[in-house]
Design an enzyme around this catalytic site. Sequence first.
Site, mmCIF file in Angstrom:
data_model
loop_
_atom_site.group_PDB
_atom_site.id
_atom_site.type_symbol
_atom_site.label_atom_id
_atom_site.label_comp_id
_atom_site.label_asym_id
_atom_site.label_seq_id
_atom_site.Cartn_x
_atom_site.Cartn_y
_atom_site.Cartn_z
ATOM 1 N N GLU A 1 -12.306 -20.182 -13.141
ATOM 2 C CA GLU A 1 -11.939 -20.954 -14.353
ATOM 3 C C GLU A 1 -12.246 -20.707 -15.442
ATOM 4 O O GLU A 1 -11.413 -20.896 -16.269
ATOM 5 C CB GLU A 1 -12.781 -22.294 -13.867
ATOM 6 C CG GLU A 1 -13.273 -23.459 -15.095
ATOM 7 C CD GLU A 1 -14.084 -23.979 -15.431
ATOM 8 O OE1 GLU A 1 -15.423 -24.030 -14.405
ATOM 9 O OE2 GLU A 1 -14.505 -24.319 -16.576
ATOM 10 N N ASP B 1 -8.545 -21.352 -17.834
ATOM 11 C CA ASP B 1 -8.696 -21.525 -18.849
ATOM 12 C C ASP B 1 -7.583 -21.000 -19.757
ATOM 13 O O ASP B 1 -7.186 -21.476 -20.651
ATOM 14 C CB ASP B 1 -10.050 -21.841 -19.452
ATOM 15 C CG ASP B 1 -9.871 -22.005 -20.859
ATOM 16 O OD1 ASP B 1 -9.731 -23.243 -21.134
ATOM 17 O OD2 ASP B 1 -10.406 -21.605 -21.476
ATOM 18 N N ASP C 1 -12.346 -29.093 -13.395
ATOM 19 C CA ASP C 1 -12.310 -26.952 -13.378
ATOM 20 C C ASP C 1 -11.800 -26.397 -12.404
ATOM 21 O O ASP C 1 -10.995 -25.051 -12.479
ATOM 22 C CB ASP C 1 -14.233 -26.844 -13.344
ATOM 23 C CG ASP C 1 -14.716 -27.586 -14.187
ATOM 24 O OD1 ASP C 1 -14.354 -27.959 -15.869
ATOM 25 O OD2 ASP C 1 -15.945 -27.507 -14.268
ATOM 26 N N GLU D 1 -8.695 -25.618 -12.988
ATOM 27 C CA GLU D 1 -8.430 -24.260 -13.982
ATOM 28 C C GLU D 1 -7.974 -23.066 -13.300
ATOM 29 O O GLU D 1 -7.682 -22.089 -12.982
ATOM 30 C CB GLU D 1 -9.050 -24.388 -16.041
ATOM 31 C CG GLU D 1 -8.864 -25.531 -16.546
ATOM 32 C CD GLU D 1 -9.897 -25.021 -17.523
ATOM 33 O OE1 GLU D 1 -9.445 -25.267 -18.757
ATOM 34 O OE2 GLU D 1 -10.657 -25.335 -17.337
#
Lengths: 236, 236
Positions: free
Chosen positions: A42, A46, A115, A118
């Site tokens: 994650e 991101d 989450d 990502e």
Amino acid sequence: MTVSGRDELLQQRLGHRFQRPELLRRALTHRSYGAEHNERLEFLGDAVLSLAVSRLLFDRFGDSDEGDLTRVRAHLVREDSLHKAALQLHLPEVLRMSEGEAKGGGAQRASILADAMEAVIGAVYLDGGLEAAQGLVQQLFGEVITSTTAESWRKDAKTELQEWLQGRRLPVPSYRIVATRGQAHAQTFEVECAVPSLGKAQTGEGRSRRAAEQEAAQKMLALLQAEDGGRPGARD
Amino acid sequence: MTVSGRDELLQQRLGHRFQRPELLRRALTHRSYGAEHNERLEFLGDAVLSLAVSRLLFDRFGDSDEGDLTRVRAHLVREDSLHKAALQLHLPEVLRMSEGEAKGGGAQRASILADAMEAVIGAVYLDGGLEAAQGLVQQLFGEVITSTTAESWRKDAKTELQEWLQGRRLPVPSYRIVATRGQAHAQTFEVECAVPSLGKAQTGEGRSRRAAEQEAAQKMLALLQAEDGGRPGARD
């Protein structure tokens, strides 16, 4: 459907066939399930998402300045956009989490899904490089980006701030010009956005009063959301 | 030295020869100089830098959790790190800005140099792809990353918050555990960091009290810095 059948379907939806399917499995594993969870992916995803979206915006909005691009980017990488993308890919059906978390509705929680979204982007990047990840992000957000204009997003910051405050029964913010700089045809405006009921003020700059107001509203919103997010339980 | 001689030297320092040298020139042009300035490249470079640093950290700290990685990343992409990198590349000598800005010491301003550094990273990415940009970031930040440990960065959040407050003659923050969750060997701590003199509190979570304190301190610091950055003139 079997697990491998579901994985197969997901890879079709992602438009990426994994060389290392264990990366995808890990991206779909919530920390409640075990040590091999998705939080590091994650972290990476991101940043991948941010670059992929930045590139799409940079190419699409050749005339927009940095402020507009930053605002649109912030909009696109927010939890609710990611949550929608996760639903589009049917991630709730393939997420792995503890029984307790699952019974508590974890697979439907926006923050868990965002989450995981990502993490999946991070996994595609590790498996297939930036180009593969860029393709996925294009698929998920491309339509939103091409069907919009920078102005339409810009409108959002002031509206959004107002809605945020109204949702908490607080008075609307006030805006005032605190400075203008430069010559007549190339002026820069500095505008203050104040929320006296919270004792807060933020300033924004822009080539027009309107642009400066939007920047100030954006900063105020970011500040209020950061504070809000810091309270226990505020995120869910 | 001639302009092309300087550009040549810079390309050697960057370890990248531009196919499209106009991208580099644009990255080195402050908005005061003209319409072809570097702000859009800065927008892109910001995201490129974040991904490149994320990848370096992801590979280097195989055992660190997302919270630690995020903290270290935030540290590395801050203005002062970028400012140092810009000086290392001698950017003040090649920046183009208006006479007024130059006379006012613009080429030495940390914010202008940090922005130009990001723009250069964006230009290298556009010219040579992510791999070329990754190489530059590795050259600029690789040593800092390999010579450090996640723990040493983690220490910084609490220390930094304390220094920030002391610099403003404010009392030090207080920390207290507000919740513990999970079983004995897999507990999660929730800690509150409070700055009563500012009427603010933030919470952090972690597998240890110490980790939770650091996260809370990091959030508090981000909040205070965001508010500070919103005031006119606070950035320079």
